[in-house]
Write a protein that holds these residues in place. Structure first.
Motif, PDB file in Angstrom:
ATOM      1  N   ALA A  64     -14.232   8.103 -11.431  1.00  0.00           N
ATOM      2  CA  ALA A  64     -12.793   8.149 -11.697  1.00  0.00           C
ATOM      3  C   ALA A  64     -12.527   9.120 -12.845  1.00  0.00           C
ATOM      4  CB  ALA A  64     -12.267   6.766 -12.049  1.00  0.00           C
ATOM      5  N   THR A  89     -12.298   7.853  -6.623  1.00  0.00           N
ATOM      6  CA  THR A  89     -11.407   8.947  -6.211  1.00  0.00           C
ATOM      7  C   THR A  89     -10.139   9.018  -7.055  1.00  0.00           C
ATOM      8  OG1 THR A  89     -10.478   7.449  -4.563  1.00  0.00           O
ATOM      9  CG2 THR A  89     -12.209   8.966  -3.821  1.00  0.00           C
ATOM     10  N   ALA A  90      -9.966   8.078  -8.001  1.00  0.00           N
ATOM     11  CA  ALA A  90      -8.746   8.005  -8.808  1.00  0.00           C
ATOM     12  C   ALA A  90      -8.687   9.104  -9.865  1.00  0.00           C
ATOM     13  CB  ALA A  90      -8.653   6.645  -9.491  1.00  0.00           C
ATOM     14  N   GLU A  99      -3.238   4.427  -2.410  1.00  0.00           N
ATOM     15  CA  GLU A  99      -4.291   4.885  -1.508  1.00  0.00           C
ATOM     16  C   GLU A  99      -4.780   6.304  -1.835  1.00  0.00           C
ATOM     17  OE1 GLU A  99      -5.764   3.029   0.599  1.00  0.00           O
ATOM     18  OE2 GLU A  99      -4.375   1.411   1.097  1.00  0.00           O
ATOM     19  N   ILE A 100      -5.933   6.666  -1.272  1.00  0.00           N
ATOM     20  CA  ILE A 100      -6.452   8.036  -1.385  1.00  0.00           C
ATOM     21  C   ILE A 100      -5.394   8.979  -0.810  1.00  0.00           C
ATOM     22  CG2 ILE A 100      -8.172   9.671  -0.496  1.00  0.00           C
ATOM     23  CD1 ILE A 100     -10.190   7.394  -0.508  1.00  0.00           C
ATOM     24  N   GLU A 147      -4.928  -1.514  -7.559  1.00  0.00           N
ATOM     25  CA  GLU A 147      -6.085  -0.705  -7.203  1.00  0.00           C
ATOM     26  C   GLU A 147      -5.607   0.730  -7.047  1.00  0.00           C
ATOM     27  OE1 GLU A 147      -7.863  -2.252  -3.640  1.00  0.00           O
ATOM     28  OE2 GLU A 147      -8.515  -4.095  -4.633  1.00  0.00           O
ATOM     29  N   PHE A 165     -10.800   3.414  -8.888  1.00  0.00           N
ATOM     30  CA  PHE A 165     -11.917   3.724  -7.998  1.00  0.00           C
ATOM     31  C   PHE A 165     -12.379   5.168  -8.194  1.00  0.00           C
ATOM     32  CE2 PHE A 165     -10.312  -0.170  -6.360  1.00  0.00           C
ATOM     33  CZ  PHE A 165     -11.433  -0.801  -5.839  1.00  0.00           C
ATOM     34  N   TYR A 203      -6.740   4.502  -5.919  1.00  0.00           N
ATOM     35  CA  TYR A 203      -7.669   5.403  -5.242  1.00  0.00           C
ATOM     36  C   TYR A 203      -7.164   6.846  -5.314  1.00  0.00           C
ATOM     37  CZ  TYR A 203      -9.517   1.155  -3.065  1.00  0.00           C
ATOM     38  OH  TYR A 203     -10.063  -0.094  -2.841  1.00  0.00           O
ATOM     39  N   HIS A 244       0.866  -1.178   0.000  1.00  0.00           N
ATOM     40  CA  HIS A 244       0.000   0.000   0.000  1.00  0.00           C
ATOM     41  C   HIS A 244       0.903   1.228   0.000  1.00  0.00           C
ATOM     42  CE1 HIS A 244      -3.873  -1.992   1.112  1.00  0.00           C
ATOM     43  NE2 HIS A 244      -3.005  -2.956   1.399  1.00  0.00           N
TER      44      HIS A 244
END
Length: 94
Positions: free
Chosen positions: A85, A67-68, A32-33, A47, A65, A49, A12
């Protein structure tokens, strides 16, 4: 951080990272976000974000996702872009 990164196992990333990123085997990489990544990326499953700019080569599934924010090129076995996205990509699935 800037450099060449080699990860083993599920990883991550939260923060700012640029350079070349490689993840060994079937391990998943999660951006991650809040992450901002600018890289040439080689991995299995991915993945996203956060924000990504560069080239992705995935031997597995890539999921973007809501928020991407992704700019660049994606070569993957399969790709899923969820509503919300933001993408500006050249993409190809095999």
């Amino acid at each position: 951080m800037h450099g060449n990164f080699h990860f083993v196992g599920t990883t991550h990333i939260l923060g700012t990272l640029s350079g070349d990123i490689k993840v060994d085997g079937r391990a998943k990489l999660v951006l991650e976000i809040g992450s901002v990544t600018s890289a040439n990326l080689n991995c299995a499953d991915l993945e996203i974000y956060g924000e990504f700019t560069g080239e992705i080569k995935s031997s597995g599934n890539v999921t973007l996702f809501p928020t991407a924010v992704v700019n660049g090129k994606i070569l993957a076995k399969s790709m899923e872009i969820l509503p919300g996205a933001v993408v500006n990509i050249s993409g190809h699935t095999e």
